[in-house]
Design a protein around this motif. Structure first.
Motif, PDB file in Angstrom:
ATOM      1  N   ARG A   6       0.819  -1.214   0.000  1.00  0.00           N
ATOM      2  CA  ARG A   6       0.000   0.000   0.000  1.00  0.00           C
ATOM      3  C   ARG A   6       0.847   1.256   0.000  1.00  0.00           C
ATOM      4  NH1 ARG A   6      -4.771  -2.021   1.124  1.00  0.00           N
ATOM      5  NH2 ARG A   6      -4.962  -3.506   2.820  1.00  0.00           N
ATOM      6  N   TYR A   7       0.192   2.356  -0.401  1.00  0.00           N
ATOM      7  CA  TYR A   7       0.779   3.684  -0.167  1.00  0.00           C
ATOM      8  C   TYR A   7       0.851   3.864   1.346  1.00  0.00           C
ATOM      9  CZ  TYR A   7       0.314   5.306  -5.018  1.00  0.00           C
ATOM     10  OH  TYR A   7       0.467   5.489  -6.374  1.00  0.00           O
ATOM     11  N   THR A   8       1.674   4.818   1.811  1.00  0.00           N
ATOM     12  CA  THR A   8       1.749   5.092   3.251  1.00  0.00           C
ATOM     13  C   THR A   8       0.408   5.659   3.719  1.00  0.00           C
ATOM     14  OG1 THR A   8       2.519   7.341   2.832  1.00  0.00           O
ATOM     15  CG2 THR A   8       4.220   5.661   3.132  1.00  0.00           C
ATOM     16  N   THR A   9       0.146   5.534   5.017  1.00  0.00           N
ATOM     17  CA  THR A   9      -1.112   6.053   5.580  1.00  0.00           C
ATOM     18  C   THR A   9      -1.260   7.551   5.280  1.00  0.00           C
ATOM     19  OG1 THR A   9      -0.847   4.427   7.303  1.00  0.00           O
ATOM     20  CG2 THR A   9      -2.462   6.153   7.715  1.00  0.00           C
ATOM     21  N   THR A  10      -0.142   8.283   5.374  1.00  0.00           N
ATOM     22  CA  THR A  10      -0.185   9.729   5.097  1.00  0.00           C
ATOM     23  C   THR A  10      -0.600   9.980   3.651  1.00  0.00           C
ATOM     24  OG1 THR A  10       1.624   9.972   6.654  1.00  0.00           O
ATOM     25  CG2 THR A  10       1.198  11.851   5.225  1.00  0.00           C
ATOM     26  N   ALA A  11      -0.006   9.231   2.704  1.00  0.00           N
ATOM     27  CA  ALA A  11      -0.337   9.424   1.283  1.00  0.00           C
ATOM     28  C   ALA A  11      -1.813   9.088   1.036  1.00  0.00           C
ATOM     29  CB  ALA A  11       0.568   8.551   0.410  1.00  0.00           C
ATOM     30  N   ILE A  12      -2.287   8.012   1.687  1.00  0.00           N
ATOM     31  CA  ILE A  12      -3.691   7.607   1.507  1.00  0.00           C
ATOM     32  C   ILE A  12      -4.618   8.680   2.077  1.00  0.00           C
ATOM     33  CG2 ILE A  12      -5.439   5.918   2.217  1.00  0.00           C
ATOM     34  CD1 ILE A  12      -3.257   3.753   2.072  1.00  0.00           C
ATOM     35  N   ALA A  13      -4.293   9.164   3.278  1.00  0.00           N
ATOM     36  CA  ALA A  13      -5.152  10.181   3.914  1.00  0.00           C
ATOM     37  C   ALA A  13      -5.199  11.440   3.039  1.00  0.00           C
ATOM     38  CB  ALA A  13      -4.625  10.512   5.306  1.00  0.00           C
ATOM     39  N   LEU A  58      -2.816  21.503   1.014  1.00  0.00           N
ATOM     40  CA  LEU A  58      -2.641  20.053   1.178  1.00  0.00           C
ATOM     41  C   LEU A  58      -1.850  19.455   0.014  1.00  0.00           C
ATOM     42  CD1 LEU A  58      -6.194  19.035   2.509  1.00  0.00           C
ATOM     43  CD2 LEU A  58      -4.051  19.102   3.800  1.00  0.00           C
ATOM     44  N   ALA A  59      -2.027  20.032  -1.181  1.00  0.00           N
ATOM     45  CA  ALA A  59      -1.281  19.526  -2.345  1.00  0.00           C
ATOM     46  C   ALA A  59       0.222  19.774  -2.151  1.00  0.00           C
ATOM     47  CB  ALA A  59      -1.782  20.186  -3.625  1.00  0.00           C
ATOM     48  N   LEU A  60       0.561  20.890  -1.522  1.00  0.00           N
ATOM     49  CA  LEU A  60       1.977  21.167  -1.233  1.00  0.00           C
ATOM     50  C   LEU A  60       2.540  20.127  -0.263  1.00  0.00           C
ATOM     51  CD1 LEU A  60       2.029  25.065  -0.812  1.00  0.00           C
ATOM     52  CD2 LEU A  60       3.485  23.728  -2.343  1.00  0.00           C
ATOM     53  N   VAL A  61       1.767  19.848   0.793  1.00  0.00           N
ATOM     54  CA  VAL A  61       2.194  18.838   1.778  1.00  0.00           C
ATOM     55  C   VAL A  61       2.335  17.482   1.076  1.00  0.00           C
ATOM     56  CG1 VAL A  61       1.520  17.595   3.897  1.00  0.00           C
ATOM     57  CG2 VAL A  61       1.025  20.043   3.669  1.00  0.00           C
ATOM     58  N   ARG A  62       1.337  17.203   0.205  1.00  0.00           N
ATOM     59  CA  ARG A  62       1.324  15.903  -0.478  1.00  0.00           C
ATOM     60  C   ARG A  62       2.537  15.724  -1.381  1.00  0.00           C
ATOM     61  NH1 ARG A  62      -3.799  13.656  -4.010  1.00  0.00           N
ATOM     62  NH2 ARG A  62      -2.833  11.692  -4.646  1.00  0.00           N
ATOM     63  N   LEU A  63       2.870  16.793  -2.111  1.00  0.00           N
ATOM     64  CA  LEU A  63       4.017  16.712  -3.018  1.00  0.00           C
ATOM     65  C   LEU A  63       5.310  16.522  -2.226  1.00  0.00           C
ATOM     66  CD1 LEU A  63       4.316  16.863  -6.092  1.00  0.00           C
ATOM     67  CD2 LEU A  63       5.009  19.239  -5.816  1.00  0.00           C
ATOM     68  N   ALA A  64       5.422  17.248  -1.099  1.00  0.00           N
ATOM     69  CA  ALA A  64       6.629  17.129  -0.261  1.00  0.00           C
ATOM     70  C   ALA A  64       6.730  15.700   0.273  1.00  0.00           C
ATOM     71  CB  ALA A  64       6.565  18.127   0.886  1.00  0.00           C
ATOM     72  N   TRP A  65       5.591  15.142   0.704  1.00  0.00           N
ATOM     73  CA  TRP A  65       5.588  13.767   1.234  1.00  0.00           C
ATOM     74  C   TRP A  65       5.961  12.776   0.139  1.00  0.00           C
ATOM     75  CZ3 TRP A  65       5.420  11.633   5.943  1.00  0.00           C
ATOM     76  CH2 TRP A  65       5.182  10.259   6.026  1.00  0.00           C
ATOM     77  N   ALA A  67       7.747  13.283  -2.460  1.00  0.00           N
ATOM     78  CA  ALA A  67       9.157  13.383  -2.836  1.00  0.00           C
ATOM     79  C   ALA A  67      10.015  12.443  -1.989  1.00  0.00           C
ATOM     80  CB  ALA A  67       9.635  14.819  -2.688  1.00  0.00           C
ATOM     81  N   GLY A  68       9.585  12.195  -0.747  1.00  0.00           N
ATOM     82  CA  GLY A  68      10.381  11.338   0.130  1.00  0.00           C
ATOM     83  C   GLY A  68       9.861   9.915   0.249  1.00  0.00           C
ATOM     84  N   HIS A  69       8.707   9.628  -0.373  1.00  0.00           N
ATOM     85  CA  HIS A  69       8.089   8.296  -0.226  1.00  0.00           C
ATOM     86  C   HIS A  69       7.599   7.800  -1.576  1.00  0.00           C
ATOM     87  CE1 HIS A  69       7.846  10.254   3.685  1.00  0.00           C
ATOM     88  NE2 HIS A  69       7.958   9.054   4.208  1.00  0.00           N
ATOM     89  N   ALA A  70       8.384   6.930  -2.209  1.00  0.00           N
ATOM     90  CA  ALA A  70       7.988   6.385  -3.518  1.00  0.00           C
ATOM     91  C   ALA A  70       6.765   5.490  -3.342  1.00  0.00           C
ATOM     92  CB  ALA A  70       9.140   5.593  -4.106  1.00  0.00           C
ATOM     93  N   PRO A  71       5.884   5.416  -4.356  1.00  0.00           N
ATOM     94  CA  PRO A  71       4.725   4.509  -4.257  1.00  0.00           C
ATOM     95  C   PRO A  71       5.184   3.059  -4.216  1.00  0.00           C
ATOM     96  CG  PRO A  71       4.587   5.878  -6.242  1.00  0.00           C
ATOM     97  CD  PRO A  71       5.927   6.120  -5.629  1.00  0.00           C
ATOM     98  N   PRO A  72       4.365   2.165  -3.666  1.00  0.00           N
ATOM     99  CA  PRO A  72       4.730   0.736  -3.668  1.00  0.00           C
ATOM    100  C   PRO A  72       4.768   0.220  -5.109  1.00  0.00           C
ATOM    101  CG  PRO A  72       2.437   1.032  -3.006  1.00  0.00           C
ATOM    102  CD  PRO A  72       3.029   2.400  -3.117  1.00  0.00           C
TER     103      PRO A  72
END
Ligand code: HEM
Ligand code: HEM
Length: 181
Positions: A6-13, A58-65, A67-72
């Motif tokens: 799965r994507y991380t919980t943060t990415a999913i939220a 939220l899109a800014l937060v999402r993009l920053a997240w 950048a550090g967390h590749a999708p599964p």
């Protein structure tokens, strides 16, 4: 049993909060623009702008997240051309999550209406007042929304196709309560 990666919980939220906001903002935008000038119209415009700028934040937060967390990794059964289309579509969706709120903000600025985010945070006007430009930017905002609606329809259709026809667990990567092998 292989659990679906799965994507991380943060990415999913972030994905679902932004999706819900967009699913509210589009009908709200279409409804409010058709109203005659009234207190309700002014209130709905304010809410539209506050919620829309929340998407931008939220899109800014999402993009920053992101950048550090590749999708599964995607299931190996998905051909390269489909992966390429999915990546391109995701890039376009990310782009629209930024330029739609920014064109809305620019429209408001050119119309001479400063946005006070949630009634407490005054935001700078992006442009000087210019009614003709406000009209053009409003049309650009509207056209970009037409594009967003079409791309989201495609995106949802692809997710459902993977879930119902291919049954390959792609939707489960973004939906925590789904379990699929
Ligand atoms: C992802 C965020 C947003 C979405 C999905 C969205 C969607 C929409 C939609 C569907 C319309 C109706 C367009 C039409 O009449 O065809 C609209 C109009 C409008 N939106 Fe947004 N919007 C967003 C963000 C914003 C923001 C952040 C602002 C301002 C700060 C804003 C300001 C406006 C204005 C001023 C109009 C009226 C445009 C006109 O009639 O000329 N929007 N929006
Ligand atoms: C019912 C509505 C939706 C469904 C069922 C859905 C489903 C999904 C699924 C299954 C994925 C994962 C794809 C993969 O594994 O590669 C995904 C990713 C994504 N979705 Fe949605 N989605 C929906 C709405 C939206 C909306 C409204 C947006 C924004 C405009 C959006 C933007 C994205 C983006 C940008 C990604 C890529 C995430 C990344 O790799 O960082 N989705 N979506």
């Amino acid at each position: 049993m292989n659990r679906t990666p799965r994507y991380t919980t943060t990415a999913i939220a972030l994905h679902w909060v932004i999706a819900i906001l967009i699913f509210s903002l589009v009908p709200l935008g279409l409804y409010m623009t058709g109203l005659p000038l009234s207190v309700l119209k002014i209130r709905l415009f304010a809410w539209h702008k506050w919620l829309g700028l929340t998407v931008l934040a939220l899109a800014l937060v999402r993009l920053a997240w992101r950048a550090g967390h590749a999708p599964p990794p995607l299931p190996g059964t998905i051909p390269a051309w489909q992966r390429a289309i999915a990546t391109g579509l995701h890039h376009l969706l990310y782009l629209l999550m930024f330029i739609i709120p920014l064109t809305g903000w620019a429209t408001s600025s050119a119309a001479g209406v400063q946005v006070v985010w949630w009634g407490v945070l005054p935001l700078p006007n992006l442009l000087a007042k210019n009614e003709a430009l406000a009209h053009i930017l409003g049309n650009v905002h509207s056209l970009l929304n037409d594009g967003l609606i079409a791309l989201v329809a495609l995106h949802v259709a692809a997710a459902l196709k993977h879930h119902v026809i291919d049954r390959d667990g792609v939707l489960a990567r973004m939906l925590p309560f789904l379990h699929q092998e």
